[in-house]
Design a protein around this motif. Structure first.
Motif, PDB file in Angstrom:
ATOM      1  N   ASP A 243      44.865  39.808  32.665  1.00  0.00           N
ATOM      2  CA  ASP A 243      43.951  40.832  33.168  1.00  0.00           C
ATOM      3  C   ASP A 243      44.384  41.210  34.576  1.00  0.00           C
ATOM      4  OD1 ASP A 243      41.878  42.429  33.999  1.00  0.00           O
ATOM      5  OD2 ASP A 243      40.319  40.898  33.826  1.00  0.00           O
ATOM      6  N   GLY A 245      43.011  43.751  36.171  1.00  0.00           N
ATOM      7  CA  GLY A 245      41.943  44.575  36.727  1.00  0.00           C
ATOM      8  C   GLY A 245      42.027  46.013  36.279  1.00  0.00           C
ATOM      9  N   THR A 326      48.522  48.903  40.565  1.00  0.00           N
ATOM     10  CA  THR A 326      49.137  47.643  40.962  1.00  0.00           C
ATOM     11  C   THR A 326      50.140  47.894  42.083  1.00  0.00           C
ATOM     12  OG1 THR A 326      51.004  47.806  39.402  1.00  0.00           O
ATOM     13  CG2 THR A 326      48.982  46.761  38.591  1.00  0.00           C
ATOM     14  N   THR A 342      51.469  43.452  40.402  1.00  0.00           N
ATOM     15  CA  THR A 342      50.338  42.640  40.842  1.00  0.00           C
ATOM     16  C   THR A 342      49.099  43.502  40.958  1.00  0.00           C
ATOM     17  OG1 THR A 342      51.817  41.175  42.080  1.00  0.00           O
ATOM     18  CG2 THR A 342      49.471  41.073  42.598  1.00  0.00           C
ATOM     19  N   GLY A 343      48.028  43.076  40.250  1.00  0.00           N
ATOM     20  CA  GLY A 343      46.776  43.828  40.272  1.00  0.00           C
ATOM     21  C   GLY A 343      45.947  43.523  41.498  1.00  0.00           C
ATOM     22  N   THR A 344      44.890  44.301  41.686  1.00  0.00           N
ATOM     23  CA  THR A 344      44.008  44.104  42.832  1.00  0.00           C
ATOM     24  C   THR A 344      43.250  42.786  42.744  1.00  0.00           C
ATOM     25  OG1 THR A 344      42.288  45.381  41.676  1.00  0.00           O
ATOM     26  CG2 THR A 344      43.716  46.589  43.203  1.00  0.00           C
ATOM     27  N   ASN A 345      43.168  42.212  41.548  1.00  0.00           N
ATOM     28  CA  ASN A 345      42.503  40.913  41.385  1.00  0.00           C
ATOM     29  C   ASN A 345      43.436  39.734  41.660  1.00  0.00           C
ATOM     30  OD1 ASN A 345      44.154  40.991  39.142  1.00  0.00           O
ATOM     31  ND2 ASN A 345      42.492  40.947  37.636  1.00  0.00           N
ATOM     32  N   GLY A 346      44.682  40.018  42.027  1.00  0.00           N
ATOM     33  CA  GLY A 346      45.641  38.975  42.354  1.00  0.00           C
ATOM     34  C   GLY A 346      46.493  38.512  41.195  1.00  0.00           C
ATOM     35  N   ASN A 347      46.137  38.887  39.976  1.00  0.00           N
ATOM     36  CA  ASN A 347      46.936  38.497  38.811  1.00  0.00           C
ATOM     37  C   ASN A 347      48.186  39.373  38.722  1.00  0.00           C
ATOM     38  OD1 ASN A 347      44.968  36.625  38.146  1.00  0.00           O
ATOM     39  ND2 ASN A 347      43.930  37.990  36.719  1.00  0.00           N
ATOM     40  N   LYS A 417      34.457  40.730  34.226  1.00  0.00           N
ATOM     41  CA  LYS A 417      33.634  40.039  35.218  1.00  0.00           C
ATOM     42  C   LYS A 417      32.756  41.036  35.962  1.00  0.00           C
ATOM     43  CE  LYS A 417      36.897  36.231  35.904  1.00  0.00           C
ATOM     44  NZ  LYS A 417      37.736  35.500  36.886  1.00  0.00           N
ATOM     45  N   ASP A 419      30.466  41.787  39.574  1.00  0.00           N
ATOM     46  CA  ASP A 419      30.118  41.460  40.955  1.00  0.00           C
ATOM     47  C   ASP A 419      28.602  41.325  41.017  1.00  0.00           C
ATOM     48  OD1 ASP A 419      29.568  41.309  43.639  1.00  0.00           O
ATOM     49  OD2 ASP A 419      30.832  43.005  44.218  1.00  0.00           O
TER      50      ASP A 419
END
Length: 559
Positions: A243, A245, A326, A342-347, A417, A419
């Motif tokens: 994932d 994001g 990304t 790399t996505g904004t969620n760090g993955n 997920k 927030d």
């Protein structure tokens, strides 16, 4: 890459057949000649006294079978098209021509060319090729080291190598691989350089849980001697997804690979066998969008295990989202060059620069990544949209549909997920119920959502697990309160409105704790959200302090 692509088109436009007319009527020859796009001479399967030749003729689909004839012309002279013997053959719906020759002489070099004759007047020939008749034999070895994406294959020539080389012919060993037994001799070719009569080769980039048929061969000129056809089945695998994001999850490795640094296969457009190497774009059908259809290799290969969602080749829009959503870095992993997204969620995912394939020739390995989307170029359908990257950056591009490119599958998210700091919780509708508003086009969460509603996609079922705290009941109040989902997809269909009766899709809230509510679509895909809330019947009216009630969404899962 653009230069190479344009060059490929120019080669096709220039034609890949030689022309010989049996009629001096140039106007008639020109008129009938416009019917065809190509005539190609293929390889031959030979014994001591027989041969079966292959070829391709495109495009006769608009012609009655009585309007043309196909076959091969052959001779012991180097130019059979002027004085050779014609032998009629057969043609299938894909334009593949097969012709059987008998009564040949052992140890003789024969020259041949595929032909098509139109209306009995105009004959066109493919390139002239040759074979040598021989009684040499091949023995097929059993497949070994079979994995989900590779196998070791081989064979041996049960005659002296010097005998095979008689007449100073050139010998090449190899195996041919196909998705069906009948297609082995026209299948994907994997060659081996060896001076010995026995060889093995490891074939990579195969598809999981797939049965393949193969036969070893040696080749003299354009003639092949095959061993017996055998088969093997690759093991199954379940693709791992990441994932980033984005609106879809991206596979951790390429199709035909089991690790992120493996190149996997280089596949032609809509080639469900994963083995085609033809340079004729007309053999890669359909010339239309294929993502998540029966023509999408990533969707039909079966790499999803028990997941309700199919893998699929990404669309152009999803590739554009990958690039814009990304950060990209050209790098090496275990000595393999490629691009890290790399996505904004760090993955992140790593995509190797596996190059591209034109026919059987692979170019630009370790310098270029070229990946299919399932979206055709709407203006020029000979091209499909691609993701292209190199050391200089990443971008969307286009490639000729006959080219072999990598495929990095995508799949709809199985969970998202929230927030929880952006939830709206309370007696929002002033009806004594507590509402947990996750997203509502008509509520406060529209302007400040804790979830991207466009990430919601499910085929059958959605489950939402939530945690409640801060509940203190009034004296004498009930301790059982039905909770259920309120949901409407984009366009208001499908939608679900809980009756709050405590049925099988509801939860019964008894105080602080964790609960799960569900809904089902009845088979209609739910895409996006306009309304997405949880209601808890009468709870607001029966707690001592509604402002103390806190809610947290712990998971949202899709099936």
């Amino acid at each position: 890459m653009k230069i190479k692509y344009i060059a490929g088109v120019m080669l096709l436009a220039a034609g890949i057949f030689s022309l010989s007319s049996c009629n001096s009527d140039d106007d008639y020859a020109s008129a009938t000649g416009n019917i065809l796009s190509s005539v190609v001479t293929g390889d031959a399967t030979v014994t001591a006294t027989t041969a079966t030749t292959a070829g391709t003729v495109l495009d006769l689909s608009s012609q009655e079978s009585s309007a043309y004839s196909v076959g091969v012309i052959y001779s012991t002279s180097a130019d059979p098209t002027t004085s050779g013997t014609k032998k009629a053959g057969t043609i299938d719906e894909s334009g593949n021509v097969s012709t059987s020759l008998t009564g040949l002489t052992k140890g003789v070099t024969y020259y041949y060319a595929t032909y098509v004759t139109l209306q009995g007047y105009v004959t066109k020939f493919g390139d002239v090729k040759s074979f040598v008749t021989t009684d040499a034999k091949m023995t097929t070895a059993d497949a070994t080291n079979v994995t989900a994406v590779s196998a070791t294959l081989g064979g041996s020539a049960n005659t002296d190598v010097a005998t095979i080389y008689a007449g100073q012919t050139t010998l090449t060993y190899g195996v041919k691989l196909a998705a069906s037994k009948d297609d082995v001799t026209s299948g994907r070719e994997y060659t081996v350089s060896s001076d010995a009569s026995k060889f093995t080769t490891t074939v990579k980039g195969l598809l999981p849980n797939t049965t393949y048929y193969y036969a070893p061969f040696f080749e003299m000129a354009d003639g092949y001697v095959y061993g017996d056809i055998k088969s093997f089945k690759t093991s199954s695998m379940e693709m791992e997804y990441v994932d980033l994001g984005l609106s879809v999850a991206w596979a951790k490795c390429n199709l035909g690979a089991t690790s992120e640094t493996e190149a996997g296969g280089l596949y032609g457009w809509a080639d469900l066998t994963g083995l085609a190497t033809s340079q004729l774009v007309g053999q890669y059908k359909p010339a239309s969008d294929i993502s998540n259809t029966e023509n999408d290799l990533a969707a039909v290969v079966g790499i999803d295990g028990s997941c309700a969602f199919n893998s699929m080749t990404p669309t152009k829009a999803q590739v554009d989202e990958l690039i814009s959503g990304t950060t990209q870095k050209w790098t090496t992993v275990d000595g393999v060059y490629g691009c890290k997204f790399t996505g904004t969620n760090g993955n992140s995912i790593f995509m190797p620069a596996a190059g591209y394939r034109n026919g059987t020739v692979t170019s630009d390995e370790n310098t270029l990544g070229d990946y299919w989307t399932g979206s055709v170029n709407p203006s020029v359908t000979d091209y499909g949209s691609t993701l292209t990257f190199s050391e200089s950056g990443s971008k969307s591009g286009y490639a000729y549909r006959s080219y072999g490119l990598s495929i990095r599958p995508v799949r709809h998210l199985t969970s998202v997920k929230v927030d929880n700091t952006k939830l709206n919780v309370g007696d929002i509708e002033n009806n004594g119920n507590i509402r947990i508003e996750i997203y509502n086009e008509y509520g406060s969460t529209k302007a400040n959502p804790g979830i991207n509603p466009n990430l919601i996609y499910f085929l059958n079922k959605m489950s939402v697990t939530f945690k409640l705290s801060g509940i203190t009941f009034k004296s004498g109040a009930s301790t059982k309160y039905p909770a259920g989902l309120e949901y409407a997809a984009n366009g208001w269909s499908p939608s679900y409105w809980s009756s709050l009766s405590g049925d099988s899709h509801d939860a019964v809230v008894t105080g602080n704790g964790t609960y799960t509510v569900t809904m089902e679509t009845g088979g209609a895909a739910a895409n996006g959200a306009i309304v997405f809330c949880i209601d808890i019947k009468n709870l607001a009216a029966n707690v001592t302090d509604i402002s103390s009630v806190k809610a947290e969404i712990t998971s949202i899962n899709f099936e």
